[in-house]
Write a protein that holds these residues in place. Structure first.
Motif, PDB file in Angstrom:
ATOM      1  N   GLN A   1     163.971 -68.877 125.192  1.00 49.29           N
ATOM      2  CA  GLN A   1     163.701 -67.486 125.547  1.00 49.29           C
ATOM      3  C   GLN A   1     162.400 -66.976 124.937  1.00 49.29           C
ATOM      4  O   GLN A   1     161.771 -66.077 125.485  1.00 49.29           O
ATOM      5  CB  GLN A   1     164.853 -66.584 125.081  1.00 49.29           C
ATOM      6  N   ILE A   2     162.031 -67.507 123.768  1.00 47.91           N
ATOM      7  CA  ILE A   2     160.815 -67.019 123.128  1.00 47.91           C
ATOM      8  C   ILE A   2     159.830 -68.140 122.823  1.00 47.91           C
ATOM      9  O   ILE A   2     158.768 -67.889 122.259  1.00 47.91           O
ATOM     10  CB  ILE A   2     161.103 -66.266 121.817  1.00 47.91           C
ATOM     11  N   ALA A   3     160.170 -69.376 123.163  1.00 46.17           N
ATOM     12  CA  ALA A   3     159.335 -70.500 122.746  1.00 46.17           C
ATOM     13  C   ALA A   3     157.909 -70.360 123.286  1.00 46.17           C
ATOM     14  O   ALA A   3     157.703 -70.154 124.478  1.00 46.17           O
ATOM     15  CB  ALA A   3     159.951 -71.808 123.226  1.00 46.17           C
ATOM     16  N   ARG A   4     156.963 -70.480 122.368  1.00 45.16           N
ATOM     17  CA  ARG A   4     155.561 -70.483 122.787  1.00 45.16           C
ATOM     18  C   ARG A   4     155.176 -71.922 123.095  1.00 45.16           C
ATOM     19  O   ARG A   4     155.886 -72.855 122.711  1.00 45.16           O
ATOM     20  CB  ARG A   4     154.681 -69.946 121.654  1.00 45.16           C
ATOM     21  N   PHE A   5     154.074 -72.122 123.780  1.00 46.75           N
ATOM     22  CA  PHE A   5     153.575 -73.469 123.993  1.00 46.75           C
ATOM     23  C   PHE A   5     152.096 -73.399 124.316  1.00 46.75           C
ATOM     24  O   PHE A   5     151.584 -72.355 124.726  1.00 46.75           O
ATOM     25  CB  PHE A   5     154.348 -74.197 125.102  1.00 46.75           C
ATOM     26  N   LYS A   6     151.439 -74.507 124.073  1.00 49.43           N
ATOM     27  CA  LYS A   6     150.010 -74.579 124.379  1.00 49.43           C
ATOM     28  C   LYS A   6     149.863 -74.793 125.865  1.00 49.43           C
ATOM     29  O   LYS A   6     150.451 -75.702 126.432  1.00 49.43           O
ATOM     30  CB  LYS A   6     149.389 -75.775 123.644  1.00 49.43           C
ATOM     31  N   LYS A   7     149.086 -73.935 126.472  1.00 48.10           N
ATOM     32  CA  LYS A   7     148.900 -74.071 127.910  1.00 48.10           C
ATOM     33  C   LYS A   7     147.676 -74.912 128.170  1.00 48.10           C
ATOM     34  O   LYS A   7     146.607 -74.626 127.644  1.00 48.10           O
ATOM     35  CB  LYS A   7     148.792 -72.681 128.533  1.00 48.10           C
ATOM     36  N   ASP A   8     147.848 -75.955 128.963  1.00 53.01           N
ATOM     37  CA  ASP A   8     146.719 -76.819 129.328  1.00 53.01           C
ATOM     38  C   ASP A   8     145.563 -75.958 129.786  1.00 53.01           C
ATOM     39  O   ASP A   8     145.702 -75.211 130.757  1.00 53.01           O
ATOM     40  CB  ASP A   8     147.117 -77.717 130.521  1.00 53.01           C
ATOM     41  N   PRO A   9     144.426 -76.051 129.139  1.00 52.34           N
ATOM     42  CA  PRO A   9     143.310 -75.228 129.603  1.00 52.34           C
ATOM     43  C   PRO A   9     142.849 -75.713 130.965  1.00 52.34           C
ATOM     44  O   PRO A   9     142.879 -76.908 131.252  1.00 52.34           O
ATOM     45  CB  PRO A   9     142.233 -75.450 128.544  1.00 52.34           C
ATOM     46  N   ALA A  10     142.457 -74.792 131.786  1.00 49.09           N
ATOM     47  CA  ALA A  10     141.926 -75.179 133.095  1.00 49.09           C
ATOM     48  C   ALA A  10     140.516 -75.712 132.901  1.00 49.09           C
ATOM     49  O   ALA A  10     139.888 -75.462 131.878  1.00 49.09           O
ATOM     50  CB  ALA A  10     141.908 -73.976 134.016  1.00 49.09           C
ATOM     51  N   ALA A  11     140.045 -76.451 133.881  1.00 50.93           N
ATOM     52  CA  ALA A  11     138.692 -76.984 133.813  1.00 50.93           C
ATOM     53  C   ALA A  11     137.699 -75.829 133.718  1.00 50.93           C
ATOM     54  O   ALA A  11     137.912 -74.770 134.315  1.00 50.93           O
ATOM     55  CB  ALA A  11     138.403 -77.808 135.063  1.00 50.93           C
ATOM     56  N   VAL A  12     136.663 -76.025 132.937  1.00 47.96           N
ATOM     57  CA  VAL A  12     135.643 -74.983 132.831  1.00 47.96           C
ATOM     58  C   VAL A  12     134.796 -75.014 134.109  1.00 47.96           C
ATOM     59  O   VAL A  12     134.233 -76.041 134.471  1.00 47.96           O
ATOM     60  CB  VAL A  12     134.752 -75.228 131.599  1.00 47.96           C
ATOM     61  N   GLU A  13     134.797 -73.888 134.796  1.00 42.37           N
ATOM     62  CA  GLU A  13     134.040 -73.826 136.056  1.00 42.37           C
ATOM     63  C   GLU A  13     133.366 -72.477 136.131  1.00 42.37           C
ATOM     64  O   GLU A  13     133.864 -71.503 135.597  1.00 42.37           O
ATOM     65  CB  GLU A  13     135.000 -73.918 137.263  1.00 42.37           C
TER      66      GLU A  13
ATOM     67  N   PRO B   1     153.125 -75.369 120.243  1.00 40.50           N
ATOM     68  CA  PRO B   1     152.100 -74.371 119.947  1.00 40.50           C
ATOM     69  C   PRO B   1     151.447 -74.623 118.582  1.00 40.50           C
ATOM     70  O   PRO B   1     150.358 -74.138 118.322  1.00 40.50           O
ATOM     71  CB  PRO B   1     152.883 -73.060 119.936  1.00 40.50           C
ATOM     72  N   GLU B   2     152.120 -75.386 117.734  1.00 40.83           N
ATOM     73  CA  GLU B   2     151.594 -75.636 116.391  1.00 40.83           C
ATOM     74  C   GLU B   2     150.717 -76.887 116.361  1.00 40.83           C
ATOM     75  O   GLU B   2     149.658 -76.898 115.766  1.00 40.83           O
ATOM     76  CB  GLU B   2     152.740 -75.816 115.381  1.00 40.83           C
ATOM     77  N   CYS B   3     151.208 -77.976 116.972  1.00 43.63           N
ATOM     78  CA  CYS B   3     150.502 -79.239 116.787  1.00 43.63           C
ATOM     79  C   CYS B   3     150.100 -79.906 118.101  1.00 43.63           C
ATOM     80  O   CYS B   3     149.425 -80.929 118.086  1.00 43.63           O
ATOM     81  CB  CYS B   3     151.352 -80.204 115.957  1.00 43.63           C
ATOM     82  N   GLY B   4     150.533 -79.364 119.241  1.00 48.52           N
ATOM     83  CA  GLY B   4     150.091 -79.913 120.513  1.00 48.52           C
ATOM     84  C   GLY B   4     150.869 -81.111 121.017  1.00 48.52           C
ATOM     85  O   GLY B   4     150.594 -81.629 122.089  1.00 48.52           O
ATOM     86  N   ASN B   5     151.860 -81.539 120.251  1.00 47.59           N
ATOM     87  CA  ASN B   5     152.712 -82.657 120.655  1.00 47.59           C
ATOM     88  C   ASN B   5     153.640 -82.206 121.801  1.00 47.59           C
ATOM     89  O   ASN B   5     154.093 -81.069 121.803  1.00 47.59           O
ATOM     90  CB  ASN B   5     153.541 -83.051 119.418  1.00 47.59           C
ATOM     91  N   PRO B   6     153.937 -83.085 122.766  1.00 49.17           N
ATOM     92  CA  PRO B   6     154.904 -82.665 123.798  1.00 49.17           C
ATOM     93  C   PRO B   6     156.278 -82.400 123.187  1.00 49.17           C
ATOM     94  O   PRO B   6     156.767 -83.192 122.393  1.00 49.17           O
ATOM     95  CB  PRO B   6     154.953 -83.869 124.746  1.00 49.17           C
ATOM     96  N   MET B   7     156.889 -81.288 123.581  1.00 49.08           N
ATOM     97  CA  MET B   7     158.180 -80.910 122.995  1.00 49.08           C
ATOM     98  C   MET B   7     159.324 -81.373 123.889  1.00 49.08           C
ATOM     99  O   MET B   7     159.158 -81.564 125.088  1.00 49.08           O
ATOM    100  CB  MET B   7     158.258 -79.389 122.835  1.00 49.08           C
TER     101      MET B   7
END
Length: 602
Positions: A234-246, A399-405
RNA sequence: CGGGGUGUGGCGCAGAUGGCAGCGCGCCGCGUUUGGGACGCGGAGGCCAGCGGUUCAAGUCCGCUCACCCCGACCA
């Protein structure tokens, strides 16, 4: 206790409506009976388990300074109106009228009563800190009770309430509960893990849920094996894959027939889902004081993600969300399936924080069969709110270390909340500090459901034959079985040979002996065949089984067996009590080893 | 609240096309049996969830309602 007198009956087959093992076994072994959906009677065996669990909770809460009280189950609605939860909580609250027509509430929890108690009792900083708790019935009219005792409507809960002068005091009591809760679960033989969680209807600033991890659980948790990050979905944060820089490209309208879903659209255009924007229309009922009003919300997440309704609810400070109907979507000038954030009126636009970072997305053109290419946030549209509103999935990055959860399921067996002054301010529960200033008492609340805990222990500790209680919560320590009912020896007056080793005599004698030694014993004195007795013993799950029979006596004594082990040993009669005492001590020692200090994780 | 399922004795179940309500376990009595859910004989126990219809006749067909279970929504 003599089994011939025990008020319960074992069943050979579980009721057809029981699905999870703890439910089946607790019913089959004669621990519980259902009265209505989510409403149960706890029979003598269950009552003994619950009492043990509750005494463990008493010991641990007393140890951190708790004082036990009992608060009412029926409350006048006034106190719930004072905190406005009367208006915020829906059908889950049990409401009725007393004989004079006054609004009454069945307790779902006791913050209001505690705050009332505090404002009548606490006047000075000298009376703080304090910790109150009780073990009392709660009623929550859950729309969907399930899985036996795992999710019920009426239940008993140990709830404690910390009272402090300031945040530091609260932090201290919160951490004390954090450890005390681990102690309680470990002493009940249950491994749990604390997760950061949503504060939900409780309000406040921080909450942890204690989760028993099991596939039958109904909460979804995200766990990082690498750094230990753990949170409720319900509250879990996660690192969102950045989109390609365009560089932003010029916006362009394209025909996209029959592409109402993101899958269809991405496939039709031959682009990844992450290059699209997903539109979700939600009707949010937003609380404003004692009133609430409906607002149409246009939520946008990137096409490779899904909306997290809890996050959105919190961002909006909404009471509840529901999907918008087609008519409601059309009424603001949007085309369902092809909606665009461009050019809508009277709509609250909320975008996920990954959207502004993702250039040149495909979004609806607000025209049946058309989308825009290269839509860019800020240039083409703006939102009232930009926030994290996307839901974490299996494989989302920590969100802390970037490892897949990973995703896990869990049963929430306990929770702790930092409430702060949410209730004390609303109800005027103030104290005077050293500078003669009136300040609201800082509160925390901490709960464990005893029935759910019992069911979780049963779920964790059983095999195909029945329950296997840890000694700390077992209804009895010893299950004594006699494999012969009738007294064998003849009338002594005739001077015939008397067998002093008659099994029944031995069993009766031992039953007395164990009782006077203070060992809790269930004596199966019924006139039943051995198979019935052994099967019932396995089903009921008492840790130590003693069998007395001709065979055991000929072998030199009493057969002893532990429920969780296969080995049987013959113990001489005169050693049996001390042997059992030693076994009990050992079983307790094994459990105590599990009680360890757990580092507090913010 | 949406979707699905089930309601017949305490528990598990059977009762095509409407025609005397059954079986296994459990329960009571008697007897035999006694180290992993025995056997024989004799019993008790059911407004077939409820209401309304169709029919000479409804557990069975039709309609409505209720209860319970599962999935989802929801949830300290």
């Amino acid at each position: 206790m003599r089994m011939s007198q025990l008020f319960s009956q074992t069943l050979r087959e579980a009721p057809a409506d029981a699905e999870v093992e703890s439910h089946k076994l607790l019913v089959r072994a004669g621990y519980i009976q259902q009265l209505a959906a989510g409403i149960f009677t706890y029979l003598p065996l269950a009552k003994r388990v619950l009492t043990k669990i509750e005494n463990i909770m008493r010991q641990e809460i007393d140890a951190i300074g708790g004082q036990e009280i009992t608060m009412p189950v029926v409350h006048p609605a006034e106190i719930w109106k004072e905190t406005e939860r009367w208006y915020q909580i829906g059908s889950e609250m049990g409401r009725f009228y007393d004989k004079s027509g006054r609004d009454m509430v069945l307790a779902m929890t006791h913050e209001e009563v505690v705050a009332d108690l505090v404002r009548r009792t606490i006047h000075s900083y000298r009376q703080l800190p304090a910790l109150l708790y009780h073990i009392q019935t709660k009623w929550r009219d859950d729309p969907r009770p399930r899985a036996g005792l795992i999710r019920v409507r009426e239940f008993t809960m140990k709830d404690s309430y910390s009272l402090d002068m300031d945040q530091e005091g609260l932090d201290q009591q919160y951490r004390a509960h954090y450890q005390a809760y681990y102690n309680i679960f470990h002493r009940c033989g249950l491994q749990v893990k604390a997760f950061k969680s949503d504060v939900g209807m409780m309000g406040g600033s921080m909450a942890h849920e204690f989760m028993y991890l099991t596939p039958i659980g109904e909460d979804t948790l995200l766990v990082c094996d690498n750094c230990g990050y753990a949170a409720n979905r319900q509250i879990a944060r996660f690192k969102k894959d950045p989109a390609a820089v365009e560089e932003p490209l010029p916006i362009e309208k394209v025909a996209t027939p029959d592409t109402k879903t993101i899958e269809d659209l991405a496939e039709y255009l031959g682009i990844p889902k992450s290059k699209t924007a997903k539109a979700i229309f939600i009707i949010a009922s937003i609380i404003q004081g004692v009133e609430s009003y409906d607002r149409l919300v246009f939520a946008i997440v990137r096409g490779d993600m899904d909306l997290n309704e809890t996050k959105l609810t919190n961002v909006l400070k909404a009471k509840e969300l529901r999907p918008a109907l087609e008519d409601e979507i059309i009424s603001v000038g949007a085309v369902p399936g092809y909606a665009s954030p461009k050019g809508l009126k009277d709509v609250l636009v909320v975008v996920d924080d990954a959207i502004p970072e993702s250039p040149n997305l495909v979004a609806g053109a607000n025209e049946e069969g058309f989308h825009y290419l290269n839509v860019n946030y800020d240039r083409d549209y703006k939102a009232e709110i930009v926030a994290d509103i996307a839901v974490a999935e299996e494989g989302s990055l920590c969100p802390e270390c970037g490892n897949p959860m990973g995703l896990q399921r869990g049963v929430e067996v306990g929770n702790i909340f930092k409430l702060g002054s949410r209730y004390s301010e609303a109800m005027g529960a103030n104290f005077l500090d050293q500078e003669d200033q009136a300040k609201p008492v800082i509160m925390g609340s901490y709960g464990i459901g005893s029935g759910r805990l019992m069911a979780s222990v049963a779920e964790e500790h059983h095999d195909e034959y029945g329950l296997i209680w840890p000694i700390s919560v077992a209804p009895y320590a010893v299950h004594l079985i006699i494999l012969q009912k009738k007294v064998k020896h003849q009338d002594q007056n005739k001077g015939e040979e008397v067998d002093d080793n008659d099994p029944l005599d031995v069993a009766e004698g031992l039953y007395e002996q164990f009782q006077s030694a203070g060992i809790e014993i269930l004596f199966d004195d019924r006139d039943q065949r051995p198979g019935v007795k052994f099967n019932d013993a396995d089903l009921i799950g008492i840790p130590i089984r003693l069998t007395i029979s001709d065979r055991s006596l000929q072998a030199g004594g009493i057969e002893a067996k532990q429920r969780d082990q296969k080995e049987k040993t013959i113990i001489p009669i005169d050693k049996i009590v001390s042997h059992v005492e030693a076994t009990i001590a050992e079983l307790h020692a094994n459990i105590d080893q599990e009680v360890v200090t757990i580092p507090f994780e913010e």
